[in-house]
Motif scaffolding. Structure first.
Motif, mmCIF file in Angstrom:
data_model
loop_
_atom_site.group_PDB
_atom_site.id
_atom_site.type_symbol
_atom_site.label_atom_id
_atom_site.label_comp_id
_atom_site.label_asym_id
_atom_site.label_seq_id
_atom_site.Cartn_x
_atom_site.Cartn_y
_atom_site.Cartn_z
ATOM 1 N N ALA A 153 1.796 67.004 1.314
ATOM 2 C CA ALA A 153 0.849 66.669 2.386
ATOM 3 C C ALA A 153 0.034 67.875 2.835
ATOM 4 C CB ALA A 153 1.603 66.083 3.576
ATOM 5 N N SER A 154 0.450 69.081 2.425
ATOM 6 C CA SER A 154 -0.263 70.288 2.859
ATOM 7 C C SER A 154 -1.412 70.668 1.931
ATOM 8 C CB SER A 154 0.712 71.467 2.949
ATOM 9 O OG SER A 154 1.110 71.909 1.645
ATOM 10 N N PHE A 155 -1.507 70.000 0.783
ATOM 11 C CA PHE A 155 -2.515 70.395 -0.203
ATOM 12 C C PHE A 155 -3.915 70.203 0.373
ATOM 13 C CE2 PHE A 155 -5.066 69.615 -4.121
ATOM 14 C CZ PHE A 155 -4.877 70.868 -4.693
ATOM 15 N N ALA A 156 -4.720 71.252 0.310
ATOM 16 C CA ALA A 156 -6.051 71.218 0.920
ATOM 17 C C ALA A 156 -7.136 70.736 -0.030
ATOM 18 C CB ALA A 156 -6.412 72.615 1.443
ATOM 19 N N GLY A 157 -6.812 70.648 -1.314
ATOM 20 C CA GLY A 157 -7.796 70.177 -2.280
ATOM 21 C C GLY A 157 -7.793 68.657 -2.368
ATOM 22 N N GLU A 158 -8.238 68.151 -3.496
ATOM 23 C CA GLU A 158 -8.345 66.699 -3.707
ATOM 24 C C GLU A 158 -7.171 66.219 -4.544
ATOM 25 O OE1 GLU A 158 -11.836 63.515 -4.896
ATOM 26 O OE2 GLU A 158 -11.875 65.519 -5.791
ATOM 27 N N GLN A 159 -6.568 65.123 -4.118
ATOM 28 C CA GLN A 159 -5.506 64.489 -4.890
ATOM 29 C C GLN A 159 -5.933 63.068 -5.243
ATOM 30 O OE1 GLN A 159 -1.256 65.155 -3.936
ATOM 31 N NE2 GLN A 159 -2.009 65.980 -1.984
ATOM 32 N N LEU A 160 -5.843 62.730 -6.526
ATOM 33 C CA LEU A 160 -6.216 61.401 -6.986
ATOM 34 C C LEU A 160 -5.205 60.917 -8.018
ATOM 35 C CD1 LEU A 160 -10.042 61.881 -7.618
ATOM 36 C CD2 LEU A 160 -9.031 60.490 -5.816
ATOM 37 N N HIS A 161 -4.970 59.630 -8.009
ATOM 38 C CA HIS A 161 -4.205 59.004 -9.089
ATOM 39 C C HIS A 161 -5.197 58.546 -10.151
ATOM 40 C CE1 HIS A 161 -1.716 56.003 -11.207
ATOM 41 N NE2 HIS A 161 -0.686 56.691 -10.747
ATOM 42 N N THR A 162 -4.731 58.412 -11.383
ATOM 43 C CA THR A 162 -5.633 57.975 -12.461
ATOM 44 C C THR A 162 -6.274 56.626 -12.159
ATOM 45 O OG1 THR A 162 -3.701 57.086 -13.627
ATOM 46 C CG2 THR A 162 -4.483 59.259 -14.288
ATOM 47 N N ALA A 163 -5.634 55.809 -11.323
ATOM 48 C CA ALA A 163 -6.231 54.524 -10.946
ATOM 49 C C ALA A 163 -7.567 54.706 -10.247
ATOM 50 C CB ALA A 163 -5.276 53.752 -10.041
ATOM 51 N N GLY A 289 -7.693 73.382 -7.518
ATOM 52 C CA GLY A 289 -8.508 72.756 -6.485
ATOM 53 C C GLY A 289 -8.351 71.255 -6.416
ATOM 54 N N ALA A 290 -7.722 70.677 -7.452
ATOM 55 C CA ALA A 290 -7.522 69.221 -7.479
ATOM 56 C C ALA A 290 -6.259 68.909 -8.255
ATOM 57 C CB ALA A 290 -8.719 68.522 -8.116
ATOM 58 N N ILE A 291 -5.575 67.865 -7.844
ATOM 59 C CA ILE A 291 -4.393 67.371 -8.558
ATOM 60 C C ILE A 291 -4.681 65.938 -8.987
ATOM 61 C CG2 ILE A 291 -1.931 66.857 -8.450
ATOM 62 C CD1 ILE A 291 -1.652 68.939 -6.255
ATOM 63 N N LEU A 292 -4.564 65.686 -10.276
ATOM 64 C CA LEU A 292 -4.754 64.352 -10.827
ATOM 65 C C LEU A 292 -3.387 63.837 -11.278
ATOM 66 C CD1 LEU A 292 -6.769 62.143 -11.578
ATOM 67 C CD2 LEU A 292 -7.134 63.310 -13.765
#
Length: 371
Positions: A153-163, A289-292
């Motif tokens: 929850a602390s991640f400041a970048g973008e998090q997206l699921h492949t969906a 910067g992003a987690i996919l």
């Protein structure tokens, strides 16, 4: 008024939830057997999960779209899968006059005496349907899975699921961490690596193959999953059985080092991830910067919870069908319920086969009433 609207207030012989590959196949075979039924679909338009796939996924990229009954699947082409397959499904519904009602989101299924009561809602408000049998074909797309890691929850970048993958250009100039060891992760790394810097992590080392995925390998994969659901365990990914392969369009990413995998991190920080015990020579922290999250999906079966179908192991146990692993569709704890596109039939070809098996099981269940 649609011709099948007259069924809405009558007890049905069967009801199908979901109008993807599995639901359409089941509806076709139910109609062929003369079984009065409806198909409830949560989407406002035909296409199932395919209408939500990322734009860059073409018909050349998909692992394969199996034939629906009495309708050859669209050929491989450079056209977007999210346009071609929904059009194929829409045409199929029209040509076979399948009784699809949409949009209806099913909230819960309850048992009342000999009948099942399906409760849902749509633009007109809440509705309920009574049915003697049920074919659940809700797939997994609506339940993307993201595992929990400390600091997520602390991640400041973008998090997206492949969906919800928006395409490679969206990430240009941003270092992307791809999490997951399945085919989707491999495909997305193939798109991302030529555009931006990437990092790949998986829980287990990937299993690569350089041979064709033949019928024998496919049977081994679905048998593995069928054995799990026979024991009442949750279905699992079959990548460990099928292995991963690089397609020609992913070779550039391979040359860029995109498939040099690192083990799973221990925690997530505002601008990166950390390993408590990194491999020798590897950094303990990587900035991204992003987690996919290419971490798969779970079966969308929460609406069936009131029926108590789950075992203590967390899965829905299906009746074993000797000699036909993809024919396992009947819930052990309530034989009125068939699950298609679940467990061993969670593929396009498996879903079509399971649709036929489910319709036959429904016919056997209804035989005394129809005699």
């Amino acid at each position: 008024m649609e011709p099948h609207d007259a069924l809405l207030d009558s007890p049905l012989d069967s009801l199908v939830i979901g109008a993807g590959q599995a639901g359409l196949a089941a509806s076709f075979h139910l109609a062929r057997l003369g079984i009065a039924h409806l198909v409830l679909d949560s989407a406002p338009a035909p296409g199932g999960a395919w209408q939500h796939r990322w734009e860059s996924l073409t018909m050349q990229d998909v692992h394969g779209v199996a034939d629906l009954p009495d309708a050859p699947a669209p050929p491989r082409s450079p056209l977007p899968a999210r346009e071609v397959v929904p059009a194929y499904f829409a045409d199929y519904e029209r040509r076979h006059a399948l009784p699809v009602v949409r949009p209806v989101r099913v909230d819960r299924v309850e048992s009342e005496g000999e009948l099942l009561v399906v409760r849902g809602h749509g633009p007109a408000g809440e509705r309920s349907w009574r049915t003697r049998t049920l074919v659940n074909a809700t797939g997994t797309w609506t339940r993307p899975f993201v595992p929990f890691y400390p600091g997520i929850a602390s991640f400041a970048g973008e998090q997206l699921h492949t969906a919800h993958y928006p395409g490679a250009e969206h990430f240009r100039g941003t270092r992307v961490l791809v999490v997951g060891g399945g085919a989707s992760a491999v495909q997305l790394l193939g798109e991302l690596a030529p555009v931006t810097d990437t990092l790949w992590v998986t829980r287990r080392p990937p299993v690569w193959r350089d041979d064709d995925f033949d019928a024998e390998a496919g049977l081994a994969a679905v048998t593995h999953v069928e054995e799990r659901v026979r024991q009442g365990l949750p279905p699992t990914s079959v990548v460990g059985v099928t292995g991963l392969a690089l397609r020609p369009q992913e070779q550039r990413a391979a040359r860029l080092g995109a498939y040099r995998r690192r083990p799973m991190f221990t925690s997530i920080e505002p601008w990166g991830v950390r390993w408590e015990d990194p491999p020798p020579g590897a950094p303990a922290r990587e900035e991204v910067g992003a987690i996919l999250w290419a971490t798969g999906f779970r079966a969308a079966v929460d609406h069936l919870a009131p029926l108590g179908l789950r075992t203590p192991q967390g899965g829905i146990q299906l009746v074993h069908v000797p000699g036909n692993v993809q024919g396992a569709t009947t819930a052990v704890r309530d034989p009125r319920v068939q699950l298609v596109g679940y467990g061993p039939s969670a593929s396009t070809i498996g879903a079509s086969r399971a649709g036929r098996a489910a319709a036959s099981a429904v016919r056997r269940r209804l035989a005394p009433a129809l005699a």
